[in-house]
Design a protein around this motif. Structure first.
Motif, PDB file in Angstrom:
ATOM      1  N   LEU A 186      46.971 104.545 -62.957  1.00 58.28           N
ATOM      2  CA  LEU A 186      46.755 105.918 -62.514  1.00 58.28           C
ATOM      3  C   LEU A 186      46.119 105.765 -61.131  1.00 58.28           C
ATOM      4  O   LEU A 186      46.316 106.434 -60.274  1.00 58.28           O
ATOM      5  CB  LEU A 186      46.162 106.684 -63.399  1.00 58.28           C
ATOM      6  N   GLY A 223      50.226 105.214 -60.033  1.00 63.02           N
ATOM      7  CA  GLY A 223      51.263 105.727 -61.148  1.00 63.02           C
ATOM      8  C   GLY A 223      51.399 106.947 -61.583  1.00 63.02           C
ATOM      9  O   GLY A 223      50.546 107.582 -61.620  1.00 63.02           O
ATOM     10  N   SER A 224      52.298 107.195 -62.070  1.00 58.33           N
ATOM     11  CA  SER A 224      52.577 108.658 -62.794  1.00 58.33           C
ATOM     12  C   SER A 224      52.841 108.076 -64.240  1.00 58.33           C
ATOM     13  O   SER A 224      53.315 106.995 -64.715  1.00 58.33           O
ATOM     14  CB  SER A 224      53.816 109.285 -62.174  1.00 58.33           C
ATOM     15  N   ILE A 225      52.672 109.336 -65.141  1.00 55.28           N
ATOM     16  CA  ILE A 225      52.821 108.996 -66.690  1.00 55.28           C
ATOM     17  C   ILE A 225      53.797 110.471 -66.810  1.00 55.28           C
ATOM     18  O   ILE A 225      53.295 111.477 -66.512  1.00 55.28           O
ATOM     19  CB  ILE A 225      51.751 108.543 -67.472  1.00 55.28           C
ATOM     20  N   PHE A 226      54.544 110.087 -67.938  1.00 54.59           N
ATOM     21  CA  PHE A 226      55.195 111.209 -68.642  1.00 54.59           C
ATOM     22  C   PHE A 226      54.363 111.561 -69.903  1.00 54.59           C
ATOM     23  O   PHE A 226      54.446 110.960 -70.881  1.00 54.59           O
ATOM     24  CB  PHE A 226      56.635 110.869 -68.952  1.00 54.59           C
ATOM     25  N   ASP A 227      53.771 112.584 -69.645  1.00 53.93           N
ATOM     26  CA  ASP A 227      52.793 113.100 -70.932  1.00 53.93           C
ATOM     27  C   ASP A 227      53.176 114.266 -71.659  1.00 53.93           C
ATOM     28  O   ASP A 227      54.412 114.956 -70.940  1.00 53.93           O
ATOM     29  CB  ASP A 227      51.300 112.918 -70.504  1.00 53.93           C
ATOM     30  N   LEU A 270      45.910 101.500 -67.980  1.00 54.04           N
ATOM     31  CA  LEU A 270      46.175 102.834 -67.521  1.00 54.04           C
ATOM     32  C   LEU A 270      45.546 103.409 -66.675  1.00 54.04           C
ATOM     33  O   LEU A 270      45.941 103.714 -65.602  1.00 54.04           O
ATOM     34  CB  LEU A 270      46.100 103.763 -68.864  1.00 54.04           C
TER      35      LEU A 270
END
Lengths: 367, 367
Positions: free
Chosen positions: A359, A363-367, A355
């Motif tokens: 990041l 990068g992006s995350i959908f949280d 992770l």
């Protein structure tokens, strides 16, 4: 004597609750999870069974907890911050199991350095339950501050093979005495009215940087409860925040709850220094993880431990390589230093590594 | 135009991904979860569908994130801390959906106070996506500090009925202009090279206690990414720690990660004041929860909001009563104050209430 019914074992095997293991030619079965009434860590050898060490309930406050939990006086012992092992005789060898029921090459090899083996000659049917703690243990990140190097063993219970019960407390004490076994500190018998006395003890343990106590009722049911210091809850956060995302989801909330209830009971309100410590415990580990990710491309912790033989060191590192899918084990070095082979290895925390790498690369995350 | 195939709806109904709802006689279907390509919150009315507002990815660092996420310049807007609504015309009524696709009696009733309804007369096929924020909103514990009372509406997107796409950014701006619609703050067009400019903006938003930004690429694919301030991550912890055990397990670790990566990017190292704030954010809420548990026997937060009619207030409170099995809704009072019916109610956090009650009474847990 408690023998496991064969149909239960067959069912557990079918459901992957039991694994077949082999330690230097000794085959045994190991319960990898609690299954029905059988605790995780229960190990079945050809002629006897070692029951898993039972879970012990935790109270979060003493003033109400003692009254609620105990109907009789109870013995109080130090809870040492290390890992749990069960030591026993198999044919003419001494073996040591991890909490999970795995014969541990490290622990097994070190027993003779700390335990008077005459005990097993005289009592081949008994099992010593001990905590192994110290800065050079291969499992646990934390250790009591009074152990400065290597590891030490601390016996806290004695059980029989094929039995789930422990020897009565006074019998345990006699055997510890007789064989000069290293023991956890024992603080004697307390009653449920001794809240203040116990709080006083906890205060001292807290100041000395110890984990806490286990209380064992002086009664037929042998009820046990544990209670830990504020120091221990804080230390847990501090040590493990480097692997913030790899721990069970309630790991941190549980420690915070322990802390807050301890504060509440002790009337510690709005203590700036404690706030600072908590924030620091969380953030310093995380910042260190970020630094590792940028510098080394991975988030890890380095362990170091001592072996008598190179063979056992290699056997040990092989054995932990597949212990967790979330942790990668990387050997750093294995070299003779004085009488010992010193093994250094990293546990790479794969969740954090993945992770943070993602990041930090934007990068992006959908949280 | 995107119509949902009937077989998909039937399948979703069978799998309980869709619920049948009724608002004052208007029947509609609502996707309670993401299902295949249909986002949660998608609502099907008799003659049209309102697509759910899509998830937006979050970046944790700007310096690498902008380059990684965008291939074109992007518009930057304020991310307002409130709840998401979609406002639209149904026959001759204006309705407002919650993010989950529920017609919200509170939001629906308040639209006319903030939105020029001429917009819907001229554009019956358009849907306004807006954030509703303020201290007297019935859903969200937090609100921007510049809203001192009641709520405000902030339009941030316009979509068409039966479509998943948003109007192009410049068209949206024209309509906002033309109808004097309240909008989120718009900071103009940035390029991926504008890292420092954007950091400067974030610094200001952070100092002003705002949540952060949403970035919308000026391109056919209309890619969106969000990024929040350190203030926002800290505030999230501070506000929600009273319900520490009722939130998704990664809620807090995620905020800590945002905080730490923000610090890392900004070169904020070992800031004592920040450590103090983080520790305080966690512990003060928890200590408050313990206090509530001892005093009132429950852990809760009180909400207050204004209605024009008593009927809508009652309809609203009924509608949220079964929204979560982990939250109990208790009405405190409903009284006329000036032009409004003021509703006050508690959300009782059942996990926290149960666990704290158990532990404060001396109960133990196996953790």
């Amino acid at each position: 004597m408690t023998k496991l019914p064969p149909e239960l074992i067959r069912e557990a095997l079918k459901k992957n609750k039991v694994k077949i293991e082999n330690y230097k030619g000794i085959e045994y079965l190991r319960f990898v999870d609690d299954f029905k009434d059988v605790p995780r860590g229960t190990a079945l050898f050809k002629s006897f069974t070692l029951w898993g060490y039972p879970h012990i309930g935790r109270i979060f406050q003493l003033s109400t907890g003692l009254k609620e939990q105990f109907t009789h006086p109870f013995f109080v012992e130090e809870k040492v911050d290390g890992y749990n092992t069960r030591i026993f005789l198999y044919d003419d060898q001494i073996l040591a199991l991890s909490r999970g029921g795995y014969v541990c090459p490290f622990t097994t090899e070190r027993v003779e350095d700390f335990i008077n083996l005459k005990f097993f000659e005289d009592h081949p049917n008994l099992v010593l339950c001990a905590e192994v703690a110290g800065p050079e243990n291969p499992y646990v990140d934390e250790h009591p501050s009074y152990i400065k190097e290597d590891v030490q063993f601390f016996v806290f219970d004695i059980m029989e093979k094929d039995s789930q019960r422990f020897l009565p407390y006074r019998e345990k004490e006699k055997l510890i005495e007789k064989y000069g076994l290293p023991s956890v500190e024992r603080y004697g018998l307390f009653s449920v009215e001794d809240v203040d006395k116990l709080k006083g003890l906890m205060k001292r343990l807290n100041e000395e940087g110890r984990e806490g106590v286990v209380m064992k009722e002086d009664s037929e049911r042998d009820k046990r409860v544990k209670y830990v210091t504020l120091y221990s809850s804080l230390k847990d956060i501090e040590i493990t925040s480097v692997n913030l995302l790899g721990l069970p989801p309630d790991y941190f909330t549980n420690r915070l709850l322990r802390l807050a209830l301890f504060m509440e009971e002790e009337g510690i309100v709005a203590d700036q220094e404690l706030f600072l410590k908590v924030g620091k415990a969380f953030l310093e580990g995380l910042l260190k993880a970020i630094e590792m990710s940028k510098k080394d491309g991975r988030v890890y912790r380095t362990f170091r431990c001592r072996f008598k033989t190179r063979e056992n060191a290699l056997l040990f590192i092989e054995s932990i390589k597949h212990a967790s899918s979330q942790v990668q084990v990387l050997q750093r070095r294995l070299e003779k230093e004085g009488n010992y082979w010193v093994l250094e290895f990293d546990r790479v925390y794969l969740n954090m590594t993945g992770l943070l790498g993602h990041l930090l690369a934007g990068g992006s995350i959908f949280d």
